[in-house]
Scaffold this active site. Sequence first.
Site, PDB file in Angstrom:
ATOM      1  CE  LYS A  46      -5.999   0.894  -1.663  1.00 43.59           C
ATOM      2  NZ  LYS A  46      -5.006   0.321  -0.757  1.00 43.59           N
ATOM      3  CG  HIS A  47     -11.281  -0.454  -1.264  1.00 40.90           C
ATOM      4  ND1 HIS A  47     -11.007   0.874  -0.988  1.00 40.90           N
ATOM      5  CD2 HIS A  47     -10.330  -1.171  -0.610  1.00 40.90           C
ATOM      6  CE1 HIS A  47      -9.956   0.951  -0.184  1.00 40.90           C
ATOM      7  NE2 HIS A  47      -9.518  -0.276   0.051  1.00 40.90           N
TER       8      HIS A  47
ATOM      9  CG  ASP B 296      -1.999  -1.000   1.189  1.00 40.42           C
ATOM     10  OD1 ASP B 296      -2.785  -0.955   0.231  1.00 40.42           O
ATOM     11  OD2 ASP B 296      -2.091  -1.847   2.097  1.00 40.42           O
TER      12      ASP B 296
ATOM     13  CG  HIS C   6      -9.545  -2.534   8.291  1.00 41.78           C
ATOM     14  ND1 HIS C   6      -9.824  -1.466   7.470  1.00 41.78           N
ATOM     15  CD2 HIS C   6      -8.369  -3.053   7.853  1.00 41.78           C
ATOM     16  CE1 HIS C   6      -8.856  -1.334   6.579  1.00 41.78           C
ATOM     17  NE2 HIS C   6      -7.966  -2.274   6.784  1.00 41.78           N
TER      18      HIS C   6
ATOM     19  NE  ARG D 287       0.808  -1.431   4.743  1.00 37.87           N
ATOM     20  CZ  ARG D 287      -0.241  -0.801   5.257  1.00 37.87           C
ATOM     21  NH1 ARG D 287      -0.049   0.251   6.054  1.00 37.87           N
ATOM     22  NH2 ARG D 287      -1.463  -1.204   4.999  1.00 37.87           N
TER      23      ARG D 287
ATOM     24  CG  ASP E  50      -9.531  -4.994   1.174  1.00 40.07           C
ATOM     25  OD1 ASP E  50      -8.337  -5.077   1.506  1.00 40.07           O
ATOM     26  OD2 ASP E  50     -10.244  -4.012   1.455  1.00 40.07           O
TER      27      ASP E  50
ATOM     28  NE  ARG F 231      -7.533   4.107   2.782  1.00 40.00           N
ATOM     29  CZ  ARG F 231      -7.921   2.837   2.814  1.00 40.00           C
ATOM     30  NH1 ARG F 231      -8.869   2.444   3.652  1.00 40.00           N
ATOM     31  NH2 ARG F 231      -7.368   1.955   1.989  1.00 40.00           N
TER      32      ARG F 231
END
Length: 416
Positions: free
Chosen positions: A235-236, A136, A248, A144, A321, A205
Amino acid sequence: MLRILHIHIYVILLSILMAGGCGQSQSERDRIYHDSVRRADSIAAEARAENDLTTKAYAYADSILATMPLERQVAMLLMPAAFSRADDHNIRHILHYTDSLGVGGIVLLKGDLESAAIIADTLASSAGTMPFLAVDAENGLKMRFADAPEFPWNKELGRLSDNQIMYEFGREIARECRLVGINMVLGPVMDVVPGSGSDGLMRKRSFGSDPKRVAELAIAYSRGLEDGNVISVAKHFPGHGSSRVDTHRSLGEIESTREYVDSVDLYPFRRYVEEGLSGVMIGHLAFTALDTIRRPAVISPVIMKDLLRNDLGFHGLVITDALNMEGALGVRAWQAIAAGADMVIAPTDTRHEIQEMIYAVRAGDLPASVIRDRCRRILFYKYLIRSRGREVIPGRSLSESVGRDAAGIRDSLRRR
């Protein structure tokens, strides 16, 4: 070859027609004619190269696939997640995934650039086909890797009026990825947030609330990535912008009308598909306007096969995902593959999912032809992004090499 011949004829005839009624001299008409022939030759050469590359990529895929037992074919459809740490335990853990099990890729989680590069180098020198190495990177690799350059989040970038700088941002991220050894970015985010764009879970985002602007920015970024030889994964799908639930934590449901979904949520993805870009990530939300059965999109053949493949005409990689998210609770990898996915990200238990998928094939719930089809597409894209390895600028550390052009791009993004 017929297509190439048609290009020649069309371009040459067009040049003659353009020259015919404009009072040019014979020498001028000759120049226009010869220029047109050269353009036609150039276009034809590009078409031949594209056709040759496609043919070679499928020939490669077929040759590898012919040697793979079912267990390896099944494993190639999985992309477990691993931390970007270079300690012996983590490296052995990753090599177990790639060499012992034969997974198709690894999704890198938190860590640092040097460790990610060590992982990439280790995988490049190990047996088998080079796995996808995905990350990502919504605000750059900083998302990350703690020592990577940081870029603005999409919320800030949604104000950009210059698509070229967004393309250059994509090229810069691709450059940084290839220096580390990464060949796939799980982005851009193409979710359109409602209203003013200041509300909702995706507000940070997302590029905003205008589907056309979201599409333009996301496609420019994706073009930059792919011109830099890194796979983009939009995405998504079919669009999480209106979600009030963090997938999540639990499965959410989008209750928007079909008209809204078509004109807003699907618009950026439709444009992405039209541009011939490479990957789409399927989310965990249920869309009652698209599929009357309340199930996550990752196990909905209505969404993946009927809508994405057939209606939108997408031929690239379809990736789920992460299955270790609560929104996918109870979803099995074989169900996602049967419903239309090519690859499954972050299964909770990779070895167990491989065994379950093999059992599903042998029980007749998942045709072996589906497994082969998915593997062939994966191998096709692996051929397209194959690389001889990383190239770090001599005399610079990896973090210096990665950060070389970041400041200028970051300043340009914020100024625009």
